[in-house]
Scaffold this active site. Sequence first.
Site, PDB file in Angstrom:
ATOM      1  N   GLU A 116     -12.992  64.863 -34.891  1.00 43.78           N
ATOM      2  CA  GLU A 116     -14.299  65.528 -34.698  1.00 43.78           C
ATOM      3  C   GLU A 116     -14.098  66.834 -33.951  1.00 43.78           C
ATOM      4  O   GLU A 116     -13.156  66.947 -33.176  1.00 43.78           O
ATOM      5  CB  GLU A 116     -15.209  64.656 -33.803  1.00 43.78           C
ATOM      6  CG  GLU A 116     -15.438  63.266 -34.298  1.00 43.78           C
ATOM      7  CD  GLU A 116     -15.896  62.314 -33.180  1.00 43.78           C
ATOM      8  OE1 GLU A 116     -16.145  62.778 -32.050  1.00 43.78           O
ATOM      9  OE2 GLU A 116     -15.984  61.119 -33.459  1.00 43.78           O
ATOM     10  N   LYS A 118     -14.548  69.338 -30.905  1.00 44.14           N
ATOM     11  CA  LYS A 118     -14.839  69.151 -29.481  1.00 44.14           C
ATOM     12  C   LYS A 118     -15.916  70.154 -29.121  1.00 44.14           C
ATOM     13  O   LYS A 118     -15.675  71.365 -29.052  1.00 44.14           O
ATOM     14  CB  LYS A 118     -13.587  69.376 -28.631  1.00 44.14           C
ATOM     15  CG  LYS A 118     -13.842  69.058 -27.167  1.00 44.14           C
ATOM     16  CD  LYS A 118     -12.554  68.964 -26.378  1.00 44.14           C
ATOM     17  CE  LYS A 118     -12.779  68.438 -24.974  1.00 44.14           C
ATOM     18  NZ  LYS A 118     -13.695  69.231 -24.186  1.00 44.14           N
ATOM     19  N   ASP A 120     -18.637  72.319 -27.234  1.00 42.17           N
ATOM     20  CA  ASP A 120     -18.575  72.957 -25.930  1.00 42.17           C
ATOM     21  C   ASP A 120     -19.971  72.984 -25.317  1.00 42.17           C
ATOM     22  O   ASP A 120     -20.653  74.002 -25.305  1.00 42.17           O
ATOM     23  CB  ASP A 120     -18.015  74.370 -26.081  1.00 42.17           C
ATOM     24  CG  ASP A 120     -17.505  74.909 -24.769  1.00 42.17           C
ATOM     25  OD1 ASP A 120     -17.463  74.135 -23.790  1.00 42.17           O
ATOM     26  OD2 ASP A 120     -17.153  76.090 -24.721  1.00 42.17           O
ATOM     27  N   TYR A 226     -25.450  66.206 -30.395  1.00 44.85           N
ATOM     28  CA  TYR A 226     -24.679  65.372 -31.312  1.00 44.85           C
ATOM     29  C   TYR A 226     -24.172  64.156 -30.543  1.00 44.85           C
ATOM     30  O   TYR A 226     -23.580  64.299 -29.465  1.00 44.85           O
ATOM     31  CB  TYR A 226     -23.458  66.125 -31.850  1.00 44.85           C
ATOM     32  CG  TYR A 226     -23.744  67.128 -32.943  1.00 44.85           C
ATOM     33  CD1 TYR A 226     -24.741  66.907 -33.895  1.00 44.85           C
ATOM     34  CD2 TYR A 226     -22.994  68.293 -33.054  1.00 44.85           C
ATOM     35  CE1 TYR A 226     -24.983  67.812 -34.913  1.00 44.85           C
ATOM     36  CE2 TYR A 226     -23.226  69.215 -34.074  1.00 44.85           C
ATOM     37  CZ  TYR A 226     -24.217  68.965 -34.996  1.00 44.85           C
ATOM     38  OH  TYR A 226     -24.445  69.860 -35.997  1.00 44.85           O
ATOM     39  N   LYS A 317      -6.939  71.204 -27.971  1.00 40.66           N
ATOM     40  CA  LYS A 317      -7.745  72.385 -27.645  1.00 40.66           C
ATOM     41  C   LYS A 317      -7.251  73.638 -28.351  1.00 40.66           C
ATOM     42  O   LYS A 317      -6.069  73.797 -28.611  1.00 40.66           O
ATOM     43  CB  LYS A 317      -7.704  72.625 -26.125  1.00 40.66           C
ATOM     44  CG  LYS A 317      -8.153  71.432 -25.308  1.00 40.66           C
ATOM     45  CD  LYS A 317      -9.569  71.603 -24.815  1.00 40.66           C
ATOM     46  CE  LYS A 317      -9.585  72.502 -23.632  1.00 40.66           C
ATOM     47  NZ  LYS A 317     -10.434  72.103 -22.542  1.00 40.66           N
ATOM     48  N   CYS A 411      -6.915 117.594 -20.173  1.00 41.49           N
ATOM     49  CA  CYS A 411      -6.327 116.647 -21.123  1.00 41.49           C
ATOM     50  C   CYS A 411      -4.991 116.118 -20.594  1.00 41.49           C
ATOM     51  O   CYS A 411      -4.125 116.903 -20.212  1.00 41.49           O
ATOM     52  CB  CYS A 411      -6.124 117.335 -22.468  1.00 41.49           C
ATOM     53  SG  CYS A 411      -5.201 116.349 -23.645  1.00 41.49           S
ATOM     54  N   CYS A 414      -2.156 117.716 -23.067  1.00 44.23           N
ATOM     55  CA  CYS A 414      -1.842 119.148 -23.207  1.00 44.23           C
ATOM     56  C   CYS A 414      -2.432 119.990 -22.083  1.00 44.23           C
ATOM     57  O   CYS A 414      -2.269 121.205 -22.076  1.00 44.23           O
ATOM     58  CB  CYS A 414      -2.318 119.667 -24.549  1.00 44.23           C
ATOM     59  SG  CYS A 414      -4.120 119.840 -24.640  1.00 44.23           S
ATOM     60  N   CYS A 429     -10.882 116.715 -25.564  1.00 41.42           N
ATOM     61  CA  CYS A 429      -9.928 117.762 -25.195  1.00 41.42           C
ATOM     62  C   CYS A 429     -10.219 118.971 -26.075  1.00 41.42           C
ATOM     63  O   CYS A 429     -10.456 118.835 -27.282  1.00 41.42           O
ATOM     64  CB  CYS A 429      -8.517 117.248 -25.459  1.00 41.42           C
ATOM     65  SG  CYS A 429      -7.298 118.552 -25.613  1.00 41.42           S
ATOM     66  N   CYS A 435      -2.878 120.680 -28.894  1.00 42.01           N
ATOM     67  CA  CYS A 435      -2.664 119.412 -28.199  1.00 42.01           C
ATOM     68  C   CYS A 435      -1.806 118.496 -29.065  1.00 42.01           C
ATOM     69  O   CYS A 435      -2.161 118.183 -30.196  1.00 42.01           O
ATOM     70  CB  CYS A 435      -4.019 118.761 -27.917  1.00 42.01           C
ATOM     71  SG  CYS A 435      -3.876 117.132 -27.159  1.00 42.01           S
TER      72      CYS A 435
HETATM   73  S1  IVH Z   1     -15.284  61.522 -26.677  1.00 43.85           S
HETATM   74  C1  IVH Z   1     -13.683  58.517 -23.523  1.00 43.85           C
HETATM   75  N1  IVH Z   1     -15.918  63.318 -28.468  1.00 43.85           N
HETATM   76  O1  IVH Z   1     -15.203  66.414 -23.912  1.00 43.85           O
HETATM   77  C2  IVH Z   1     -13.850  59.714 -24.393  1.00 43.85           C
HETATM   78  N2  IVH Z   1     -15.922  63.972 -26.186  1.00 43.85           N
HETATM   79  O2  IVH Z   1     -13.147  65.363 -21.549  1.00 43.85           O
HETATM   80  C3  IVH Z   1     -15.195  60.286 -24.337  1.00 43.85           C
HETATM   81  N3  IVH Z   1     -16.602  66.308 -25.821  1.00 43.85           N
HETATM   82  O3  IVH Z   1     -17.062  66.062 -21.267  1.00 43.85           O
HETATM   83  C4  IVH Z   1     -15.337  61.597 -24.926  1.00 43.85           C
HETATM   84  N4  IVH Z   1     -16.944  66.800 -27.916  1.00 43.85           N
HETATM   85  O4  IVH Z   1     -18.509  65.870 -23.320  1.00 43.85           O
HETATM   86  C5  IVH Z   1     -15.737  63.073 -27.166  1.00 43.85           C
HETATM   87  N5  IVH Z   1     -16.490  64.801 -30.177  1.00 43.85           N
HETATM   88  C6  IVH Z   1     -16.313  64.541 -28.868  1.00 43.85           C
HETATM   89  C7  IVH Z   1     -16.533  65.522 -27.885  1.00 43.85           C
HETATM   90  C8  IVH Z   1     -16.315  65.198 -26.543  1.00 43.85           C
HETATM   91  C9  IVH Z   1     -16.980  67.247 -26.673  1.00 43.85           C
HETATM   92  C10 IVH Z   1     -16.510  66.488 -24.342  1.00 43.85           C
HETATM   93  C11 IVH Z   1     -17.211  65.431 -23.562  1.00 43.85           C
HETATM   94  C12 IVH Z   1     -16.459  65.320 -22.259  1.00 43.85           C
HETATM   95  C13 IVH Z   1     -15.160  65.967 -22.588  1.00 43.85           C
HETATM   96  C14 IVH Z   1     -14.060  64.948 -22.463  1.00 43.85           C
END
Ligand code: IVH
Length: 673
Positions: A116, A118, A120, A226, A317, A411, A414, A429, A435
């Site tokens: 999935e 990650k 932010d 989500y 990451k 400049c 030059c 310039c 130049c």
């Molecule tokens: S699973 C025990 N899935 O990442 C594992 N975390 O350090 C629980 N995060 O602050 C986390 N997207 O908010 C999981 N698809 C995802 C995620 C996710 C973002 C964040 C989560 C947490 C940090 C984990």
Amino acid sequence: MSEVRKKIESLREEIRYHNYRYHTLDDIEVPDAEYDRLMRELQRLEKEHPELVTPDSPTQRVGSEPSEALVKVTHRMPMLSLGNVFAEEELQEFHERVAEKLEFEDGAQSLQYAAEPKLDGLAVSLMFEDGLLVRAATRGDGTTGEDITHNVRTIASVPLRLLGDGYPVVLEVRGEVFMPRAGFEAFNKKAAAAGEKTFVNPRNAAAGSLRQLDPKLAAERPLDMYAYSVGLVEGGVLPGHHSEILDQLQTWGLKVCPERRVVTGVAGCLEFYNDIQRKRDELPYDIDGVVYKVDSIAMQQELGFRSREPRWAVAHKFPAEEELTTVEGIDFQVGRTGALTPVARLAPVFVGGVTVSNVTLHNIDELHRKDVRVGDTVIVRRAGDVIPEVVKVVKRRRPKKTVEVQLPTRCPVCDSHVVREDGEAVARCTGGLYCKAQRAEALKHFVSRRAIDIDGLGAKLIQQFVDEDSIGNPADIYRLEKDELAERERMGEKSAENLVNAIEASKSTTLARFLFALGIREVGEATAANLAGHFGNLPSILEADEEELLKVPDVGPKVAKRIRDFLDEQHNLDVIDQLQQLGVHWQDVEPSQSAEDGPLAGKTFVITGTLPGMTRDDAKALIQKEGGKVTGSVSSKTSYLLAGEKAGSKLAKAEKLGVNVLDLDGLRQLIGT
Ligand code: IVH
């Protein structure tokens, strides 16, 4: 009474369903107007029967009054964090640890991971009891978070009551609350316009919104959520795979990220990582990597936890897009037109996947606005393929006794005077081809493919020639001797010969290329072509005064003045003369000046709307070719408005002023074609 109760319940059902279609599935079934009608009907009935209002009613999203402070919440099941990997080898190591612990024989080639993005944003926990959202909390330190139920209730994609049935009595859903990028930008734009505080990024915006005390404020923020896992589960069972659990959550009305996939082994993980990284800029929300979770829940349980991280999941990451570094110097670079560009020299820093050591600060105003000084610690950002930039100075880390950078008066290359015209951001310039910086850049432009086109005369070679003063102006290129070239370091007989041939071939050119190659400011390829087409030969251009130049399509007063200024310099005329003496030539063309007597001579046009089968630029060129002028806005001096489909305010204005309105056929009739 029970009739009303039934009606209210069925309206709520209906609204929840459409909410789900809209916010969770992004697949609407009825138009907004119908949804609004249902909502208004429910609001009306609840107003008449306040005793029937329940907290899970869709009308109650912004219900509660502002709180004094956020209340602490203890997570019955701690909210853990994830280990990180950045490199392929680290991912491989993670996988090997999993394989070993699970006692796979074959290196766990076939092990399946749920992959999935990650997200932010901010981790939150949603507690549902008997399907009802009873509490939402931040992650906090993992053990204790804060109660943000009042704010989370305002997020449209979070169900206040689970849909369908079969859910456990107690179900804790965990996921990420975030602000989609578009919403973030719109929100910041509005805040800036109102003189209010803006947020630095969507993550901070989401965090700030969730911690508001007044839910009315949170309700104005475009938040989304989500779900990505479950926490506490009591009185019910969930499917045996993480991927299936997410599918299940979706049927209960929670929104899950559509970019998720079950993949096999490390290879599958890496493929997913690369796919998502490629897509990253197009995703409507910010992510900072991907997460891989062992898909089988039984295996997850076998793997367990190590300190505060699960052994069955890891975050992979992306390289950071923002990093800190220090400014070691600020130089001014001089370009082809003499423009001075401040450039920050940085202690090299790895950001967005590359090492950055120079960043343009664009111009002196920008430099002053950001107030970047030598010795400063700065945040450097490089996102995707965008050129790196200094986001801002970390003022707290500024050393004592720094000085504000001033525009140099002379400049750096030059020593000629530097001038900055009124209202211009750019300082220049005044040295011109005297130049060396401008000379090298001017020569690079002269030989470039779309100009005179000399293959094999690269930037390095030009710089050498300029440094040793063997090329002073473009004409000198045609005075280079083959023997002389071959003697140069790193240049063999063969490449010397190739270069000589390329130089020879470039002598036969077009007037348009020649004009473009001269590097007159504001005269790009298109303007050069228009000049060539309009006058047909060089002497006519050399003689043309500003008024005559203005008759050329696309040439306005500023451009006309730049051309005249250039041609009024004797040294420029000398170079033009020398180039021709040395054999640079072209075929003169029939001037199209006769457009002055064309059927549209003396007429002024404005173009608006979508023209069938013709771009507006083409229509403009057509009008100009027949002697007409094209301007941008309708006034009483406008002779005709050429209007296509979806013509808007310009059409209204033309009608108001009694300006003739034409379509393409009308235009063709005027021209007589
Ligand atoms: S699973 C025990 N899935 O990442 C594992 N975390 O350090 C629980 N995060 O602050 C986390 N997207 O908010 C999981 N698809 C995802 C995620 C996710 C973002 C964040 C989560 C947490 C940090 C984990």
